[in-house]
Design a protein around this motif. Structure first.
Motif, short mmCIF file in Angstrom:
data_model
loop_
_atom_site.label_atom_id
_atom_site.label_comp_id
_atom_site.label_asym_id
_atom_site.label_seq_id
_atom_site.Cartn_x
_atom_site.Cartn_y
_atom_site.Cartn_z
N ARG A 60 -6.05 6.94 5.32
CA ARG A 60 -6.52 6.24 6.67
C ARG A 60 -6.42 4.70 6.57
O ARG A 60 -6.39 4.14 7.59
CB ARG A 60 -8.09 6.70 7.13
CG ARG A 60 -7.69 8.14 7.59
CD ARG A 60 -9.11 8.71 7.92
NE ARG A 60 -10.27 8.04 8.16
CZ ARG A 60 -11.44 8.21 7.95
NH1 ARG A 60 -11.76 9.27 7.60
NH2 ARG A 60 -12.54 7.41 7.98
N SER A 61 -6.91 4.60 5.28
CA SER A 61 -7.22 2.86 5.11
C SER A 61 -5.66 2.18 5.42
O SER A 61 -5.42 1.15 5.98
CB SER A 61 -7.62 2.41 3.95
OG SER A 61 -6.99 3.15 2.93
N HIS A 62 -4.94 2.82 4.72
CA HIS A 62 -3.41 2.31 4.91
C HIS A 62 -2.85 2.41 6.38
O HIS A 62 -2.19 1.53 6.60
CB HIS A 62 -2.32 3.25 3.72
CG HIS A 62 -2.91 3.25 2.39
ND1 HIS A 62 -1.99 3.71 1.56
CD2 HIS A 62 -3.80 2.54 1.92
CE1 HIS A 62 -2.90 3.56 0.40
NE2 HIS A 62 -3.83 3.05 0.48
N ARG A 63 -3.03 3.50 6.98
CA ARG A 63 -2.68 3.53 8.19
C ARG A 63 -3.26 2.49 9.33
O ARG A 63 -2.44 1.92 9.91
CB ARG A 63 -2.90 5.11 8.95
CG ARG A 63 -1.92 5.98 8.60
CD ARG A 63 -2.28 7.53 9.70
NE ARG A 63 -3.22 8.01 9.44
CZ ARG A 63 -4.11 8.58 8.68
NH1 ARG A 63 -3.38 9.20 7.67
NH2 ARG A 63 -5.34 9.08 8.77
N LEU B 51 0.85 -1.24 -0.04
CA LEU B 51 0.17 -0.19 -0.05
C LEU B 51 0.90 1.19 0.20
O LEU B 51 0.59 2.21 -0.47
CB LEU B 51 -1.04 -0.04 1.26
CG LEU B 51 -1.90 -1.05 1.32
CD1 LEU B 51 -2.89 -0.95 2.43
CD2 LEU B 51 -2.87 -0.89 0.07
N GLN B 52 2.15 1.22 0.55
CA GLN B 52 2.96 2.41 0.90
C GLN B 52 3.53 2.56 -0.71
O GLN B 52 4.03 3.82 -0.87
CB GLN B 52 4.03 1.98 1.58
CG GLN B 52 3.65 2.07 3.15
CD GLN B 52 4.76 1.60 3.93
OE1 GLN B 52 5.74 0.85 3.51
NE2 GLN B 52 4.72 2.09 5.08
N GLY B 53 3.33 1.62 -1.69
CA GLY B 53 4.26 1.88 -3.04
C GLY B 53 3.46 2.92 -3.90
O GLY B 53 4.05 3.04 -4.98
N ASN B 54 2.48 3.59 -3.46
CA ASN B 54 1.91 4.60 -4.45
C ASN B 54 2.53 5.97 -4.48
O ASN B 54 2.14 6.77 -4.94
CB ASN B 54 0.34 4.52 -4.24
CG ASN B 54 -0.03 4.94 -3.00
OD1 ASN B 54 0.63 5.23 -2.07
ND2 ASN B 54 -1.39 4.77 -2.52
#
Length: 107
Positions: A32-35, A22-25
């Protein structure tokens, strides 16, 4: 068949890998979803090395709260991803949630 410790470690690796994907973008501030996924991964990772040293009789008491908390965080992430229109990512989170359910059932 893998024991609970091995399955737990595999689950941690999968959640952490999903969080990294998810961090790759390249966004400066994660959504918030990634956190939520990152927090779930961090919570699970706290027991990654310790899980093999916990006596079998105490595994349920030690791991259940961590698994339930991480499941709740992943569930929030899934709902946020669905709101963002990222159904494919939400489906990936759903698969992780199912793995947590199966591990909880084995405990």
């Amino acid at each position: 068949m893998m024991n609970v410790s091995e399955r737990y470690r595999e689950l941690v690796d999968e959640v952490m890998g999903f969080a990294r994907s998810l961090q790759g973008n390249g966004e400066a501030e994660p959504a918030r979803s990634h956190r939520q996924v990152q927090e779930a991964a961090a919570a699970l990772d706290e027991y990654r090395e310790l899980v093999g040293e916990i006596p079998r009789i105490k595994l349920e008491a030690k791991l259940t709260p961590v698994l339930l908390k991480s499941h709740a965080q992943l569930d929030r992430a899934r709902l946020l991803l669905e709101e963002e229109g990222a159904a494919d990512l939400a489906a990936g989170v759903w698969q992780l949630e199912q793995k947590i359910y199966r591990l909880l059932n084995e405990l």
